[in-house]
Design an enzyme around this catalytic site. Sequence first.
Site, short mmCIF file in Angstrom:
data_model
loop_
_atom_site.label_atom_id
_atom_site.label_comp_id
_atom_site.label_asym_id
_atom_site.label_seq_id
_atom_site.Cartn_x
_atom_site.Cartn_y
_atom_site.Cartn_z
N CYS A 115 0.82 -1.23 0.00
CA CYS A 115 0.00 0.00 0.00
C CYS A 115 0.85 1.27 0.00
O CYS A 115 0.38 2.33 -0.39
CB CYS A 115 -0.96 -0.01 1.18
SG CYS A 115 -0.19 -0.49 2.74
N TYR A 116 2.10 1.15 0.43
CA TYR A 116 3.01 2.31 0.45
C TYR A 116 4.29 1.95 -0.29
O TYR A 116 5.30 1.61 0.33
CB TYR A 116 3.33 2.71 1.90
CG TYR A 116 2.15 3.32 2.63
CD1 TYR A 116 1.70 4.60 2.31
CD2 TYR A 116 1.50 2.62 3.64
CE1 TYR A 116 0.62 5.15 2.98
CE2 TYR A 116 0.42 3.17 4.31
CZ TYR A 116 -0.02 4.44 3.98
OH TYR A 116 -1.08 5.00 4.63
#
Lengths: 407, 135
Positions: A140-141
């Site tokens: 997600c990052y």
Amino acid sequence: MMLGKSYDEINAKIRSGEVVVVTAEEMVDVVGELGVAKAAEKVDVVTTGTFGPMCSSGAFLNFGHSTPRMKVTQAWLNEVPAYAGLAAVDLYIGATEVSAGDPLNRSHPGRFNYGGAHVIQDLVAGKDVRLRGIAYGTDCYPRREIDTWINIKDLNEAYMCNPRNAYQNYNVAVNKFADRDIYTYMGVVKKDLGSANYCSAGQLSPLLNDPHYRAIGIGTRIFIGGAQGYVFWQGTQHDPTTPRNERGVPTGGAGTLSTVGDLKQMDPRWVVGVSMLGYGVSLALGIGTAIPILDEEMAWYTSVSDADIVAPIVDYSRNYGLNEGEPLGHVSYAELKSGEIELEGRKVPTTPLSSYVRAREIAETLKSWIEAGEFELSEPVQPLPSAEESPGFKMLNYRPVEEEGGE
Amino acid sequence: MAERRIVLHFPKELLDQPVISTTVSRYDVGFNILRANITQDQEGLMVLGLQGELGEIESAIEFMRDQGVRVQPLDQDVVRDDEVCTDCGACIVVCPTGALSMDLESREVNFDAEKCVACGICVPVCPPRAMSIHF
């Protein structure tokens, strides 16, 4: 005996412009001239101020998400490490953190020219600050590194959040045993009892005007760094059990405050990075409180003068560091402010670390805010721990790891 | 009798020359060395108080200039940035000449450049770094 005033009544007077405000310094003379009863009737609010190094300070920053997104795991602001063990783009910059690569005390005394407090001052001053960060990357990052300028105006949030400010009284540092000057958080302390270094605004200091924490508690609105902020908890090492004199004023370090305030509303005049030679970086911060004169007792407390407040004289060349010995004596702030004290039969010059000029300016500023209806008093939602409730100040229970732990 | 406090910069070539003793033997001036050292650039630096008749002092300074010494008045050397100074007072006790002192009424820190001998001790001691030294 007068009837008490309530917070609501005082705030109504602030709104109508009828409020009578004096500084804690002026209150000494008001009570001296009118007596406690008349002073309590006449005066509604007493303002305090203090401006000095407050190491346990820092700021939370949310710098916003980049594209692609990144969960920063290590970060530097102008090369000063910031704590990143929070959510993706939240940081905490501590006042005493020094620049990565600073020579520290390898060449003693180190100069500590730049650190977290200076980053905070630069942000408040509206200067661009370089943010460098790294990350391990997640689904997600995905982003792994960032190097960018940030500016306070672009940050989502930037607020000061300080674990310990506004110590209620403090030690006076002397150097009795070392054969050289020593370099401490109390400044340069000259050898052979060559100086007595003190750090309190004395009669103007917030908690010395409210010795039993009747007015200053959790939720109290304050002046912090030029902005309006709040007390959100007792400060770390809050110790109301310190012995007190006949006026209830602690005769050594006692109560402390945890404070919070919006960095975006602050002014760099009241948020100053400082370098203590041979010691490190700290933040000289301006804090002020407005104390409601609810009754005669509060008028009496706020009339405290420098002559009524004593501080312990502590040797910082041996006794402080090793937790040995007793204070070499006690001395009043009136004596300290005369420029010279008597100690062990000698005349010792004094030097302050806390600016009385700025403390006075804070009390005056707060007074003008209240008179202009811009600052109302807030009743604490919960008092700070009292002497009866507090476990006091504990030293570390040192347990060598060779012994079995696992309690 | 007058006194003039000056900063002398000796270029590398002059370091082994007896400039001061030649000067005082030629002019009727007394001197008080307030500070002397060799800087990292191998330049000699001396802070001197010259005493005597004003005319003699000026001639002595002129003579030293002719020898290749750069001379500047001391009062330009240690500077306080009043915007940066917070009047805390941390400098007072380290100042050896009392050039930095506290006004006991106003609680402001006064800087008296006349008393300053440009020792520079206050520069790193000042917590907000208001003092600077320019040689």
